[in-house]
Design an enzyme around this catalytic site. Structure first.
Site, mmCIF file in Angstrom:
data_model
loop_
_atom_site.group_PDB
_atom_site.id
_atom_site.type_symbol
_atom_site.label_atom_id
_atom_site.label_comp_id
_atom_site.label_asym_id
_atom_site.label_seq_id
_atom_site.Cartn_x
_atom_site.Cartn_y
_atom_site.Cartn_z
ATOM 1 C CD GLU A 1 30.408 40.223 44.501
ATOM 2 O OE1 GLU A 1 30.916 39.076 44.432
ATOM 3 O OE2 GLU A 1 29.191 40.421 44.544
ATOM 4 C CB CYS B 1 28.958 35.861 45.103
ATOM 5 S SG CYS B 1 28.283 37.389 45.779
ATOM 6 C CD GLU C 1 31.229 31.397 43.507
ATOM 7 O OE1 GLU C 1 30.629 32.289 44.152
ATOM 8 O OE2 GLU C 1 31.902 31.646 42.490
#
Length: 496
Positions: free
Chosen positions: A266, A301, A399
């Site tokens: 992930e 995330c 990110e």
């Protein structure tokens, strides 16, 4: 009873922090004797010393896990036995929930009101979920020719490596550990060096719950050492990971270089939140957008950090979004009234701050854009809303893992879908509309593992969580997570 800030502060002072590894059921120092000073990011004060384990320590943990797995006391035990042990572990976590909450709050600056109400109790509940689920996971007898019978069983993989991120140290460790243990595996956990204490306590409680020594091992240390050694180890059968896309790609290389171990990854995200003009409640959409972007200091995330708003309502939305962001102003994590705490470190805050300054030069700061000093620490950043930046700006593409959201107008449904999908990631997405037809039409075209309609970042124990594209593969949560830690075995019996 709800504690006050002073009571939480007093409890934190009294907490005994043990940074030693847990290998084969016992607390041990690193073989080298080296440690890593652990500071509380919300104060900058050193709170403990974490064992700086090395490859020799990791080898010791893997050997303990292999022995425990091969002994069969856990791997070949009935599902009912594993169920009872996991339920007991859940009870022990609940019994010491405040301690777990404090550990994560002190380690990474997360507000205690979140760790006490979500992280600790949610982790206990998930062990209970998988404890109950494993008895209901059936084997199969498929159709075969006359004179034969085939039994298809799900078998544990063996020794599972688990690499945990620092943003949800207890909760995401549980996402991996609970299904891996329920399936009968032994595990070796590499906790984040920034937040190791809750995983270490969890391993202690696993033994207390009756899980055999060696089944749960926790080896703290630097990722470049322990994470690499775990991924390259020839006696580790599978690695489950949550973290950055760069590290996920490196783990794939390590798996290929070693024993082709299984992976469940992930990885990163840059989730989009689409707000259409036919949204039934724009104020609610703005409130949820603030939650999606700023909750947990934006260190999520699947944070909905790219907000696309239909042009006819963008000005009003920005007003409401800025108002809603005020609920996430940072403060002392030990204060139950605090909306968000500190970022995980001052160095990480420096990186996030540099991005905000870049956006200030190239666009417009609608709200936030300040970095207050609290308790002598500079790890706090106000929730920041940015607009009018170029499409290739880093706030659109990278990110950030901090409390920063970028708002961009769009003119058509097709444009909104195209821009939402213009990212290498595919973890999550959200959309707001009063049209059922649009909800189906748009959600079907968004490339994301989870699409939330008229809410943001929705998840639950019964639904799988994971991503497409460079957000990784494999799924956490739900009964499907057991697929990560098991594989099918066919036993064919010929009678005539």
């Amino acid at each position: 009873m709800t504690r006050t800030r002073d009571e939480w502060t007093s409890a934190a002072r009294d907490l005994q922090l043990d940074g030693r590894a847990v290998i084969d059921g016992a607390r041990v120092d690193a073989i080298s004797g080296e440690t890593i000073a652990k500071t509380n990011p919300a104060t900058g004060q050193t709170i403990s010393h974490i064992a700086a384990c090395g490859e020799a320590d990791l080898n010791r943990a893997v050997a303990a896990a292999r022995r425990a797995y091969a002994a069969g006391e856990w791997s070949r035990a009935g599902a009912g036995f594993r169920r009872e042990r996991l339920l007991e572990l859940a009870r022990l976590i609940e019994e010491r929930a405040d301690e777990f909450a404090l550990l994560d709050t002190l380690d990474m600056g997360k507000p205690v009101r979140e760790t006490t109400t979500i992280d600790a109790p949610g982790s206990a509940a998930l062990y209970r979920f998988y404890g109950e689920a494993i008895e209901k996971h059936e084997d199969r007898i498929p159709v075969t020719p006359p004179g034969s019978t085939a039994l298809v069983t799900r078998e544990p993989l063996g020794v599972v490596g688990v690499i945990v991120p620092w943003n949800y140290p207890l909760e995401i460790a549980t996402w991996k550990l609970a299904p891996a243990l329920a399936a009968g595996n032994a595990v070796v956990v590499k906790p984040p060096v920034e937040a190791s204490h809750s995983a270490l306590l969890l391993a202690e409680l696993a033994v207390e719950a009756g899980i055999p020594a060696g089944i749960v091992n926790v080896v703290p240390g630097r990722g470049s050492v322990i994470g690499k050694a775990l991924a390259l180890h020839p006696d580790v059968d599978m690695v489950a990971f949550t973290g950055s896309t760069e590290v996920a790609k490196q783990l794939q290389r390590y798996a290929g270089q070693s024993n082709m171990k299984r992976l469940a990854l992930e990885a990163g995200g840059k989730s989009a939140n689409l707000v259409f003009a036919d949204c039934d409640d724009l104020a609610l959409a703005a409130q949820k957008a603030a939650f999606g972007a700023f909750y947990n200091q934006g260190e999520v995330c699947s944070a909905n950090s790219r907000v696309f708003v239909e042009r006819t309502i963008v000005d009003r939305f920005l007003e409401l979004f800025a108002e809603a962001a005020q609920a996430y102003r940072p403060g002392d994590p030990l204060d139950p009234e605090t909306g968000v705490g500190s970022l995980v470190s001052e160095s990480h805050a420096d990186t996030v701050w540099a991005t905000i300054e870049h956006a200030r030069r190239d666009g417009r700061i609608v709200s936030g854009g300040e970095r207050p000093e609290i308790n002598g620490s500079r790890a706090f950043i106000e929730p920041t809303i940015v607009t009018d930046v170029p499409d290739d700006h880093e706030v659109h593409t990278r990110e950030i893992f901090g409390p920063v959201a970028v708002v961009t107008p769009f003119d058509s449904e097709d444009e909104a879908i195209t821009r939402a999908n213009e990212t290498p990631f595919g973890l999550a997405a959200s959309l707001w509309t009063g049209s059922l037809a649009r909800a189906h039409r748009v959600s079907s075209q968004l490339v994301a593992g989870t699409v939330s309609v008229n809410t943001v970042d929705a998840l639950g124990f019964t639904t799988p969580f994971g991503g497409f594209k460079q957000s990784g593969f494999g799924r956490d949560l739900s009964i499907h997570a057991l697929d990560n830690y098991t594989d099918f075995k066919t036993t064919w019996m010929q009678w005539s």
